[in-house]
Design a protein around this motif. Sequence first.
Motif, PDB file in Angstrom:
ATOM      1  N   ASP A 222      12.823  44.651  64.331  1.00 20.60           N
ATOM      2  CA  ASP A 222      13.656  44.406  64.957  1.00 20.60           C
ATOM      3  C   ASP A 222      14.860  43.703  64.081  1.00 20.60           C
ATOM      4  N   LYS A 223      16.475  43.948  64.548  1.00 17.46           N
ATOM      5  CA  LYS A 223      17.060  43.846  64.165  1.00 17.46           C
ATOM      6  C   LYS A 223      17.813  42.602  64.436  1.00 17.46           C
ATOM      7  N   PRO A 224      18.932  41.651  63.662  1.00 21.53           N
ATOM      8  CA  PRO A 224      19.073  40.314  64.150  1.00 21.53           C
ATOM      9  C   PRO A 224      20.245  40.813  65.464  1.00 21.53           C
ATOM     10  N   PRO A 225      19.766  40.227  66.390  1.00 25.32           N
ATOM     11  CA  PRO A 225      21.281  40.985  68.162  1.00 25.32           C
ATOM     12  C   PRO A 225      22.303  40.253  67.573  1.00 25.32           C
ATOM     13  N   PHE A 226      21.991  38.931  67.357  1.00 29.52           N
ATOM     14  CA  PHE A 226      23.498  38.261  66.524  1.00 29.52           C
ATOM     15  C   PHE A 226      24.188  37.114  65.812  1.00 29.52           C
ATOM     16  N   PRO A 227      25.115  36.964  65.369  1.00 34.33           N
ATOM     17  CA  PRO A 227      24.945  36.614  64.149  1.00 34.33           C
ATOM     18  C   PRO A 227      24.622  35.419  63.704  1.00 34.33           C
ATOM     19  N   THR A 228      24.464  35.349  62.509  1.00 38.99           N
ATOM     20  CA  THR A 228      23.795  34.114  62.022  1.00 38.99           C
ATOM     21  C   THR A 228      24.677  32.448  62.420  1.00 38.99           C
ATOM     22  N   THR A 229      25.742  32.226  63.213  1.00 34.84           N
ATOM     23  CA  THR A 229      26.457  31.286  63.535  1.00 34.84           C
ATOM     24  C   THR A 229      25.966  31.221  64.978  1.00 34.84           C
ATOM     25  N   ALA A 230      25.609  31.888  65.355  1.00 30.10           N
ATOM     26  CA  ALA A 230      24.638  32.025  66.384  1.00 30.10           C
ATOM     27  C   ALA A 230      23.544  30.616  66.622  1.00 30.10           C
ATOM     28  N   ILE A 231      23.278  30.028  67.967  1.00 32.14           N
ATOM     29  CA  ILE A 231      22.606  29.361  68.119  1.00 32.14           C
ATOM     30  C   ILE A 231      21.537  30.120  69.410  1.00 32.14           C
ATOM     31  N   ASP A 232      20.367  30.026  69.087  1.00 30.41           N
ATOM     32  CA  ASP A 232      19.573  30.218  70.184  1.00 30.41           C
ATOM     33  C   ASP A 232      19.115  28.553  70.628  1.00 30.41           C
ATOM     34  N   LEU A 233      19.291  29.090  71.996  1.00 29.73           N
ATOM     35  CA  LEU A 233      18.922  27.683  72.661  1.00 29.73           C
ATOM     36  C   LEU A 233      17.917  27.666  73.336  1.00 29.73           C
ATOM     37  N   GLY A 234      17.448  28.864  73.613  1.00 22.65           N
ATOM     38  CA  GLY A 234      15.968  28.919  74.235  1.00 22.65           C
ATOM     39  C   GLY A 234      16.300  29.570  75.407  1.00 22.65           C
ATOM     40  N   ASP A 235      15.016  30.161  76.222  1.00 25.40           N
ATOM     41  CA  ASP A 235      14.947  30.769  77.356  1.00 25.40           C
ATOM     42  C   ASP A 235      15.771  31.648  77.416  1.00 25.40           C
ATOM     43  N   GLY A 236      16.433  32.389  76.367  1.00 25.58           N
ATOM     44  CA  GLY A 236      17.626  34.043  76.609  1.00 25.58           C
ATOM     45  C   GLY A 236      18.816  32.749  76.816  1.00 25.58           C
ATOM     46  N   TYR A 237      18.917  32.222  76.152  1.00 27.27           N
ATOM     47  CA  TYR A 237      20.651  31.502  76.284  1.00 27.27           C
ATOM     48  C   TYR A 237      21.155  31.776  74.664  1.00 27.27           C
ATOM     49  N   ILE A 238      22.328  31.636  74.430  1.00 26.41           N
ATOM     50  CA  ILE A 238      22.514  31.965  73.441  1.00 26.41           C
ATOM     51  C   ILE A 238      23.894  31.445  73.095  1.00 26.41           C
ATOM     52  N   LEU A 239      24.196  30.258  72.184  1.00 26.50           N
ATOM     53  CA  LEU A 239      24.962  29.953  71.926  1.00 26.50           C
ATOM     54  C   LEU A 239      26.170  31.211  71.017  1.00 26.50           C
ATOM     55  N   LEU A 240      27.087  30.938  71.511  1.00 26.45           N
ATOM     56  CA  LEU A 240      28.035  32.154  70.255  1.00 26.45           C
ATOM     57  C   LEU A 240      29.685  31.604  70.669  1.00 26.45           C
ATOM     58  N   HIS A 241      30.437  32.082  69.110  1.00 26.05           N
ATOM     59  CA  HIS A 241      31.307  31.417  68.428  1.00 26.05           C
ATOM     60  C   HIS A 241      31.826  32.834  69.441  1.00 26.05           C
ATOM     61  N   LYS A 242      33.692  31.770  69.239  1.00 24.12           N
ATOM     62  CA  LYS A 242      33.773  30.759  68.534  1.00 24.12           C
ATOM     63  C   LYS A 242      34.207  29.432  69.269  1.00 24.12           C
ATOM     64  N   ARG A 243      34.710  28.223  67.785  1.00 26.80           N
ATOM     65  CA  ARG A 243      34.473  27.404  68.200  1.00 26.80           C
ATOM     66  C   ARG A 243      35.733  26.659  67.887  1.00 26.80           C
ATOM     67  N   ASP A 244      35.501  25.584  67.433  1.00 27.27           N
ATOM     68  CA  ASP A 244      36.404  24.603  66.931  1.00 27.27           C
ATOM     69  C   ASP A 244      36.090  24.325  65.466  1.00 27.27           C
ATOM     70  N   SER A 245      37.215  24.837  64.980  1.00 28.26           N
ATOM     71  CA  SER A 245      36.663  24.841  63.307  1.00 28.26           C
ATOM     72  C   SER A 245      36.706  22.904  63.316  1.00 28.26           C
ATOM     73  N   ARG A 246      37.560  21.951  63.384  1.00 30.37           N
ATOM     74  CA  ARG A 246      36.810  20.147  63.454  1.00 30.37           C
ATOM     75  C   ARG A 246      36.538  19.610  64.810  1.00 30.37           C
ATOM     76  N   PRO A 247      35.387  18.798  64.334  1.00 33.36           N
ATOM     77  CA  PRO A 247      35.492  18.341  65.731  1.00 33.36           C
ATOM     78  C   PRO A 247      36.622  16.926  66.138  1.00 33.36           C
ATOM     79  N   MET A 248      36.579  17.201  67.138  1.00 32.40           N
ATOM     80  CA  MET A 248      37.871  16.427  68.152  1.00 32.40           C
ATOM     81  C   MET A 248      36.954  15.589  68.550  1.00 32.40           C
ATOM     82  N   VAL A 249      38.067  14.189  69.137  1.00 36.46           N
ATOM     83  CA  VAL A 249      37.378  13.474  70.425  1.00 36.46           C
ATOM     84  C   VAL A 249      38.044  14.373  71.748  1.00 36.46           C
TER      85      VAL A 249
END
Length: 419
Positions: free
Chosen positions: A224-251
């Motif tokens: 199996d090949k990794p289906p998503f880039p290393t920056t993605a976050i697997d949330l479980g149950d088939g949900y994947i958090l993908l970029h883009k995202r803010d480069s810096r944290p913000m209030v």
Amino acid sequence: MHLAQLLSDLLLSLWRGTMDHTLPDHVSTWPWAIFSDTETWETHGEAVSNAAQHLPGSFDRKPRNPAEKINSGYKTWEYQVYIFGLGPALLFDILPRPYWLNYCRLVRGFQLINQHSISREDARTAQALFTQWELEFEMLYYQRRAERLHFIRPCVHQVSHLVREAVKKGPPICYSQWTMERTIGNLGQEIRQPSNPYANLSREGVRRCQVNALKAMMPDLSPDKPPFPTTAIDLGDGYILLHKRDSRPMVPREPGAEAIFQYLGHRCRNFKIRRWAHVRLPNGQIARTAWRETERPPEKVRPARHVKIVIEGETRVAEVLYFTRLPVEAGIDDDDNQIWVWKDVAVISMFSLPDNDLLELSCHTVSSCRLEDDDIRVIDIKSILGVVGMVPHKPTLPSGVTEDRYFMVERPGLDIATF
């Protein structure tokens, strides 16, 4: 051919007045021939084209203007999205009411039977709708007149068999012509001997079977090949958090800041977040956000920020402003230290519930809602069921009110909403 295309061709031939007819029958006596006038047909075609711009990219090919392209290789998928998705809302108060109601029964039954997973209740409902549609179709169009016998094409009768065949074989979407066409196309691409194509095609088919058998016996041959880039976050149950995202944290800022503070339930307001732009859902669709989509011109965007969600067991529709991860208290460890975990959420702007009178009148094919910009909430990302299209329109509701609203369109084949 596909049943959706056959039915679409039948209905459009009747509504456009292009169906063959002989005296004493004449198009001028057809109350359903709403598009026999060229100007009305062109206006409707433009409405279809404008509405299609609001469908997500996950709907694949969007329907083109039928007034311009109906005779230029109009695809079956375009017919299905147009006739069985956009049509009921676009034809409301245009097609005479008895014919519109009959059409809505066909559309609702088709939507139910096109799901990958069909409940017993959905099957019963679809069978009742198809049976009633067929009887009404004959009474409204054919009217037991010999010169109109050709109105009753084989596809009209085929509809009544869909549910019984689904009980025997499973959902029609799983064994429809789409699968066979894709297989034929893939094998056709592998032909390398034009001088002897059939023998070459046969050999390629055997080779594919052999390769598939080896992979089934020895899975390590096909890692199996990794289906998503290393920056993605697997949330479980088939949900994947993908970029883009803010480069810096913000209030957190409005819109959404107050909803986040209420969601966390504490007075601390000096923490920071990062906004995320995309989430891949278990059904394969990718939900996007107003944060990123509104940065581009509307005509260059296939909006995918409108989602179908479940809140307290109720199906609703919302617009995603952005996704984020919030720090949430999760108790105290053995050393009396506070434990914090990430809570993956979506900040959303709610749509109202569909107008119930129009929903019931249309056999649940027209879900017309208002966008409530002031109703902003924070929900768990896993409350999202799928991406839908929300198309702006201005109907005159059964109550007599005329106002700007949005009607929902769902991708054919996926499980449909029940309000």
